[in-house]
Motif scaffolding. Structure first.
Motif, short mmCIF file in Angstrom:
data_model
loop_
_atom_site.label_atom_id
_atom_site.label_comp_id
_atom_site.label_asym_id
_atom_site.label_seq_id
_atom_site.Cartn_x
_atom_site.Cartn_y
_atom_site.Cartn_z
N PRO A 97 35.78 44.22 41.63
CA PRO A 97 35.67 43.02 42.43
C PRO A 97 34.20 42.84 42.79
O PRO A 97 33.53 43.81 43.18
N VAL A 98 33.72 41.60 42.67
CA VAL A 98 32.27 41.40 42.80
C VAL A 98 31.76 41.84 44.17
O VAL A 98 30.60 42.26 44.30
N ALA A 99 32.61 41.75 45.19
CA ALA A 99 32.15 42.08 46.54
C ALA A 99 33.32 42.59 47.36
O ALA A 99 34.47 42.54 46.93
N MET A 100 33.00 43.07 48.56
CA MET A 100 34.02 43.62 49.45
C MET A 100 34.79 42.52 50.18
O MET A 100 35.85 42.75 50.74
N SER A 101 34.21 41.31 50.21
CA SER A 101 34.86 40.21 50.93
C SER A 101 34.33 38.89 50.38
O SER A 101 33.29 38.85 49.70
N SER A 102 35.03 37.80 50.72
CA SER A 102 34.57 36.48 50.28
C SER A 102 33.23 36.13 50.93
O SER A 102 32.37 35.52 50.31
N ASP A 103 33.02 36.58 52.18
CA ASP A 103 31.74 36.29 52.85
C ASP A 103 30.57 36.94 52.11
O ASP A 103 29.51 36.35 51.94
N GLU A 104 30.78 38.19 51.69
CA GLU A 104 29.72 38.89 50.94
C GLU A 104 29.40 38.12 49.66
O GLU A 104 28.24 38.00 49.27
N PHE A 105 30.46 37.64 49.00
CA PHE A 105 30.24 36.94 47.73
C PHE A 105 29.48 35.63 47.95
O PHE A 105 28.61 35.26 47.15
#
Ligand code: NAD
Length: 354
Positions: A97-105
């Motif tokens: 997964p590109v990031a740990m959360s949608s905010d990080e992405f």
């Protein structure tokens, strides 16, 4: 098309990082300029395989011949590695997964945009043949209108490795396999998700989920059941799909499977009742002879190019990405909704409205 090859450095030369070197070698448009890994033993493995091992990430970023950073580290450090790459003017391919959360992405996509660089996420399972066979059935109505899809992966080896057991590093099966299976469904089904319900399993006693089940209802009437299990000593089929005119099954990644459809030519005969257990049933009896046709799976839907060729085209400005960042963001938000639904034991309504 550019005549020179685009140079890539792989950051995180573990299982997937080393697999990327093979995949990139097979693509004539890109070349591996080297690797960087925090571990001395992985740097030695890289040198042994013929790939320069950079001594530090700063050295990679300072090297003007490096155009792209491919991130294949554990999930918790994807963001910081990507942000530094954009600051240095590099493009980024990032593992899922590109990031740990949608905010990080969102932070990552904003940094890419500000730097005028490409960020593309390796959602490679859009190219899996089993998925593309289902996509063909969905797009072309091979077994009528698909109204229920069941997508499963089952293993009996528990959660592999070390960091995948840890919440802080982005472990657990929803983030690991879930992101692939959900990405496939949202890529294929062009409709809003109206409700999400789920549960996570913790059979192995880890701090992260070792499997999950999620049910998604789409506005166009399609229902999808997604399941990942790591304590399944007998596996259920990879895909079981129901259409208005037939049923399809794909057992495994070798594409063992079939479709069974209603025979339009045959006159409608009542099935003959059978003894079932200690009872008698007509409802559950097999269809009368000639009422159905069993056929091989259809050929897989084609995507316009491979992941790496598409990436080369995108950085040359001649194509749109096949894996688009708003799609990746929607999947991350869906994962967050699945976690929330499991935690609260409630159905999340109107997921796509928020
Ligand atoms: P792994 O543990 O085998 O390898 C990770 C490597 O990264 C290790 O060698 C580790 O030393 C190194 N590393 C850790 N932090 C680092 C840092 N800050 N800088 C440089 N190197 C660092 O893990 P893996 O199975 O290869 O997974 C890596 C990533 O690839 C994960 O995001 C995972 O989800 C993804 N993955 C994707 C697929 C796919 O099919 N798309 C398959 C497997 C893994």
């Amino acid at each position: 098309m550019s005549s020179h090859k685009h140079t890539i450095v792989i950051v995180g030369y573990g299982g997937m990082g080393s697999y990327h070197t093979q995949l990139i070698e097979e693509n004539g448009r890109l070349e591996v300029a080297g690797t960087f890994d925090l571990l001395e033993e992985r740097r030695s493995a890289s040198e042994a395989a013929g790939y320069t091992a950079y001594a530090s990430y700063e050295d990679v970023l300072a090297d003007p011949k490096v155009g792209t950073i491919l991130i294949a580290t554990p999930n918790d450090v994807h963001k910081e590695i990507a942000l530094a790459a954009f600051r240095a003017g590099k493009h980024v391919i990032c593992e899922k997964p590109v990031a740990m959360s949608s905010d990080e992405f969102i932070e990552m996509t904003q940094a890419a945009e500000a730097a005028g660089r490409v960020l593309m996420v390796h959602q490679n399972r859009r190219w899996d043949e089993d998925f593309r066979v289902i996509k063909e059935m969905y797009d072309h109505g091979t077994i009528g209108s698909l109204f229920q899809l069941e997508s499963r992966v089952h293993g009996a080896n528990g959660i592999p490795g070390d960091w995948r057991h840890m919440k802080a590093q982005g472990g657990g099966m929803l983030l690991d396999w879930g992101v692939h299976l959900l990405d496939q469904l949202l890529f294929m089904i062009d409709s809003r998700v109206t409700s999400v319900s789920s549960n996570l399993s913790f059979v192995l006693g880890n701090e992260v989920d070792d499997g999950f089940e999620a049910t998604l209802q789409f506005e166009n009437g399609v229902k999808a059941i997604v399941e990942v299990g790591t304590t399944n000593f007998i596996t259920l089929p990879r895909w079981y799909v129901k259409g208005t005119e037939g049923t399809g099954i794909i057992e495994d990644w070798s594409l063992t499977g079939r479709i069974v459809t209603r025979n339009q030519e045959s006159e409608k005969l009542e099935p003959t009742p059978i003894r079932a257990g200690v009872g008698l049933t007509k409802t559950m009896a097999p269809p009368s002879e000639g009422a159905t046709i069993t056929e091989a799976l259809p050929p897989a839907a084609e995507l316009s190019s491979s992941f790496y060729t598409n990436f080369a085209d995108v950085i040359e400005g001649t194509a749109e990405p096949i894996v688009k960042n708003p799609e990746v963001l929607r999947v991350l938000k869906l994962i967050e909704a699945i976690f929330a639904a499991a935690e609260t034991n409630q159905t999340i309504k109107d997921f796509d409205r928020y």
